[in-house]
Scaffold this motif. Structure first.
Motif, PDB file in Angstrom:
ATOM      1  N   GLN A 154       3.352 -36.869  -3.216  1.00 21.17           N
ATOM      2  CA  GLN A 154       2.355 -37.634  -2.479  1.00 21.17           C
ATOM      3  C   GLN A 154       3.007 -38.407  -1.337  1.00 21.17           C
ATOM      4  O   GLN A 154       2.473 -38.475  -0.232  1.00 21.17           O
ATOM      5  CB  GLN A 154       1.621 -38.590  -3.426  1.00 21.17           C
ATOM      6  CG  GLN A 154       0.675 -37.897  -4.395  1.00 21.17           C
ATOM      7  CD  GLN A 154       0.222 -38.803  -5.521  1.00 21.17           C
ATOM      8  OE1 GLN A 154       0.658 -39.953  -5.629  1.00 21.17           O
ATOM      9  NE2 GLN A 154      -0.634 -38.296  -6.387  1.00 21.17           N
ATOM     10  N   SER A 195      -6.095 -35.036  -2.178  1.00 27.60           N
ATOM     11  CA  SER A 195      -7.180 -35.690  -2.907  1.00 27.60           C
ATOM     12  C   SER A 195      -6.644 -36.802  -3.809  1.00 27.60           C
ATOM     13  O   SER A 195      -7.181 -37.915  -3.842  1.00 27.60           O
ATOM     14  CB  SER A 195      -7.941 -34.658  -3.748  1.00 27.60           C
ATOM     15  OG  SER A 195      -8.970 -35.270  -4.497  1.00 27.60           O
ATOM     16  N   ALA A 196      -5.546 -36.508  -4.523  1.00 24.66           N
ATOM     17  CA  ALA A 196      -4.949 -37.514  -5.407  1.00 24.66           C
ATOM     18  C   ALA A 196      -4.364 -38.666  -4.601  1.00 24.66           C
ATOM     19  O   ALA A 196      -4.476 -39.841  -4.981  1.00 24.66           O
ATOM     20  CB  ALA A 196      -3.869 -36.864  -6.267  1.00 24.66           C
ATOM     21  N   ARG A 198      -5.357 -39.692  -1.642  1.00 20.18           N
ATOM     22  CA  ARG A 198      -6.472 -40.472  -1.109  1.00 20.18           C
ATOM     23  C   ARG A 198      -6.959 -41.487  -2.149  1.00 20.18           C
ATOM     24  O   ARG A 198      -7.218 -42.657  -1.842  1.00 20.18           O
ATOM     25  CB  ARG A 198      -7.592 -39.514  -0.709  1.00 20.18           C
ATOM     26  CG  ARG A 198      -8.770 -40.144  -0.037  1.00 20.18           C
ATOM     27  CD  ARG A 198      -9.799 -39.091   0.307  1.00 20.18           C
ATOM     28  NE  ARG A 198      -9.425 -38.313   1.483  1.00 20.18           N
ATOM     29  CZ  ARG A 198      -9.531 -36.998   1.579  1.00 20.18           C
ATOM     30  NH1 ARG A 198      -9.953 -36.292   0.558  1.00 20.18           N
ATOM     31  NH2 ARG A 198      -9.184 -36.386   2.692  1.00 20.18           N
ATOM     32  N   LYS A 199      -7.046 -41.044  -3.398  1.00 19.52           N
ATOM     33  CA  LYS A 199      -7.506 -41.939  -4.464  1.00 19.52           C
ATOM     34  C   LYS A 199      -6.488 -43.037  -4.741  1.00 19.52           C
ATOM     35  O   LYS A 199      -6.857 -44.183  -5.008  1.00 19.52           O
ATOM     36  CB  LYS A 199      -7.785 -41.132  -5.725  1.00 19.52           C
ATOM     37  CG  LYS A 199      -8.985 -40.202  -5.590  1.00 19.52           C
ATOM     38  CD  LYS A 199      -9.161 -39.316  -6.815  1.00 19.52           C
ATOM     39  CE  LYS A 199     -10.336 -38.362  -6.636  1.00 19.52           C
ATOM     40  NZ  LYS A 199     -10.469 -37.446  -7.790  1.00 19.52           N
ATOM     41  N   ARG A 200      -5.200 -42.686  -4.680  1.00 21.63           N
ATOM     42  CA  ARG A 200      -4.156 -43.700  -4.900  1.00 21.63           C
ATOM     43  C   ARG A 200      -4.227 -44.803  -3.841  1.00 21.63           C
ATOM     44  O   ARG A 200      -4.033 -45.971  -4.133  1.00 21.63           O
ATOM     45  CB  ARG A 200      -2.775 -43.046  -4.869  1.00 21.63           C
ATOM     46  CG  ARG A 200      -2.404 -42.204  -6.087  1.00 21.63           C
ATOM     47  CD  ARG A 200      -2.024 -43.082  -7.267  1.00 21.63           C
ATOM     48  NE  ARG A 200      -1.549 -42.276  -8.389  1.00 21.63           N
ATOM     49  CZ  ARG A 200      -0.266 -42.080  -8.677  1.00 21.63           C
ATOM     50  NH1 ARG A 200       0.668 -42.620  -7.913  1.00 21.63           N
ATOM     51  NH2 ARG A 200       0.080 -41.353  -9.715  1.00 21.63           N
ATOM     52  N   GLY A 202      -6.852 -45.708  -2.210  1.00 17.87           N
ATOM     53  CA  GLY A 202      -8.064 -46.487  -2.410  1.00 17.87           C
ATOM     54  C   GLY A 202      -9.037 -46.461  -1.246  1.00 17.87           C
ATOM     55  O   GLY A 202      -8.760 -45.908  -0.180  1.00 17.87           O
ATOM     56  N   GLU A 203     -10.185 -47.067  -1.475  1.00 14.53           N
ATOM     57  CA  GLU A 203     -11.229 -47.126  -0.449  1.00 14.53           C
ATOM     58  C   GLU A 203     -11.038 -48.333   0.467  1.00 14.53           C
ATOM     59  O   GLU A 203     -10.467 -49.332   0.057  1.00 14.53           O
ATOM     60  CB  GLU A 203     -12.596 -47.190  -1.124  1.00 14.53           C
ATOM     61  CG  GLU A 203     -12.928 -45.948  -1.932  1.00 14.53           C
ATOM     62  CD  GLU A 203     -14.368 -45.969  -2.454  1.00 14.53           C
ATOM     63  OE1 GLU A 203     -15.175 -46.799  -1.950  1.00 14.53           O
ATOM     64  OE2 GLU A 203     -14.675 -45.172  -3.340  1.00 14.53           O
ATOM     65  N   TRP A 205     -11.567 -44.734   2.396  1.00 15.23           N
ATOM     66  CA  TRP A 205     -10.640 -43.608   2.512  1.00 15.23           C
ATOM     67  C   TRP A 205      -9.934 -43.631   3.867  1.00 15.23           C
ATOM     68  O   TRP A 205     -10.573 -43.759   4.904  1.00 15.23           O
ATOM     69  CB  TRP A 205     -11.376 -42.280   2.353  1.00 15.23           C
ATOM     70  CG  TRP A 205     -12.206 -42.133   1.124  1.00 15.23           C
ATOM     71  CD1 TRP A 205     -13.498 -41.721   1.062  1.00 15.23           C
ATOM     72  CD2 TRP A 205     -11.800 -42.365  -0.234  1.00 15.23           C
ATOM     73  NE1 TRP A 205     -13.925 -41.694  -0.241  1.00 15.23           N
ATOM     74  CE2 TRP A 205     -12.904 -42.085  -1.065  1.00 15.23           C
ATOM     75  CE3 TRP A 205     -10.610 -42.795  -0.838  1.00 15.23           C
ATOM     76  CZ2 TRP A 205     -12.866 -42.202  -2.447  1.00 15.23           C
ATOM     77  CZ3 TRP A 205     -10.566 -42.923  -2.228  1.00 15.23           C
ATOM     78  CH2 TRP A 205     -11.669 -42.635  -3.015  1.00 15.23           C
ATOM     79  N   ARG A 225     -16.658 -41.945   6.210  1.00 18.22           N
ATOM     80  CA  ARG A 225     -16.537 -41.833   4.757  1.00 18.22           C
ATOM     81  C   ARG A 225     -16.764 -40.420   4.258  1.00 18.22           C
ATOM     82  O   ARG A 225     -16.074 -39.922   3.391  1.00 18.22           O
ATOM     83  CB  ARG A 225     -17.550 -42.801   4.102  1.00 18.22           C
ATOM     84  CG  ARG A 225     -17.651 -42.705   2.601  1.00 18.22           C
ATOM     85  CD  ARG A 225     -16.394 -43.251   1.932  1.00 18.22           C
ATOM     86  NE  ARG A 225     -16.547 -43.207   0.489  1.00 18.22           N
ATOM     87  CZ  ARG A 225     -17.102 -44.172  -0.224  1.00 18.22           C
ATOM     88  NH1 ARG A 225     -17.549 -45.248   0.371  1.00 18.22           N
ATOM     89  NH2 ARG A 225     -17.202 -44.064  -1.537  1.00 18.22           N
ATOM     90  N   ASP A 229     -14.271 -37.818   1.824  1.00 17.37           N
ATOM     91  CA  ASP A 229     -14.609 -37.468   0.459  1.00 17.37           C
ATOM     92  C   ASP A 229     -14.372 -35.993   0.173  1.00 17.37           C
ATOM     93  O   ASP A 229     -14.282 -35.582  -0.975  1.00 17.37           O
ATOM     94  CB  ASP A 229     -16.082 -37.781   0.179  1.00 17.37           C
ATOM     95  CG  ASP A 229     -16.292 -39.286  -0.006  1.00 17.37           C
ATOM     96  OD1 ASP A 229     -15.292 -39.971  -0.300  1.00 17.37           O
ATOM     97  OD2 ASP A 229     -17.428 -39.757   0.137  1.00 17.37           O
ATOM     98  N   GLY A 231     -12.121 -32.599   0.030  1.00 19.55           N
ATOM     99  CA  GLY A 231     -10.700 -32.369  -0.157  1.00 19.55           C
ATOM    100  C   GLY A 231     -10.063 -31.621   0.960  1.00 19.55           C
ATOM    101  O   GLY A 231     -10.658 -31.220   1.903  1.00 19.55           O
TER     102      GLY A 231
END
Length: 231
Positions: A154, A195-196, A198-200, A202-203, A205, A225, A229, A231
């Protein structure tokens, strides 16, 4: 970072490649001089790690050609020849560093990162964009002052995206620069990793998907946004 490892001893070459991958450094292997020259002609490498005594054009010849190309690519000579005269001749060829066998993989990693920093001396050592702060030496990432723990892969992907300064990076380019030549071009690894990541982070995005083109750091996160969202 992507490096070319020119080493004719298969087990050592594979051990170096696997060890570098664990440090988020992509590495391709060339077991002889001809293969090395071919890979250099078709791929963009940040650093070349050369064994001097290899079949075909020698490591010294490879070094001469890299220097003559004017690419500025740093060269690290990796060899069992440890006499001062051997080292002197290596530096005279244009080598930037010299590591003798046997060696600790950790030392090789540190030397490669040092060479990469020198190669990019015109860029700030710490990159900041859209609230992101990425320190390539300490391997740390902060978003709006909050530390974000990332896996090695990542971090490697984010490093490429941040370096583009908002420019679009294709999935193919991410695969080339953050993985290596053995990566399957039809894999979902890039999409899954982004995708992972982006989640790490946080928002809102911060990694935007540009449909049909690639990914980029969104310098005004939150206003697109819907693109983040996907991928």
């Amino acid at each position: 970072m992507r490096v070319l490892v020119v080493e004719d001893e298969p087990y050592m070459a594979e051990a170096i490649r696997d060890g570098l991958r664990l440090e988020a450094i992509a590495a391709d292997i060339a077991g002889d001089g001809d293969t090395a020259l071919e890979l250099l002609s078709i791929n963009a490498y940040d650093i070349a790690v050369l064994d001097r005594d290899i079949p075909g054009p020698s490591g010294d010849e490879i070094a001469k050609r890299i220097v003559a190309s004017g690419s500025g690519m740093p060269i690290l000579i990796l060899t069992a020849a440890d006499r001062i005269d051997d080292k002197a001749s290596g530096f005279e060829l244009g080598a930037d560093d010299y590591l003798t066998k046997p060696f600790a993989l950790r030392e090789l990693v540190l030397r490669l990162r040092a060479l990469d920093r020198r190669r990019a001396h015109h860029r700030p050592p710490v990159r900041e964009i859209a609230g992101l702060r990425l320190d390539p030496f300490r391997r740390e990432v902060y978003r709006d002052g909050r530390y974000v723990a990332l896996t090695r892969k990542q971090f490697a992907v984010l490093e490429v995206l941040v370096a583009a300064e908002g420019g679009v990076i294709s999935a193919e380019e991410l695969l080339e620069r953050a993985w290596d030549e053995n990566a399957d071009p039809f894999t979902n690894a890039v999409r899954i990793t982004v995708s992972a990541l982006r989640k790490r982070l946080g928002e809102p995005w911060i990694i935007a998907t540009v449909p049909g083109v690639g990914y980029r750091i969104h310098t005004a996160p939150g206003t697109e946004r819907e693109s983040g969202d996907r991928g």
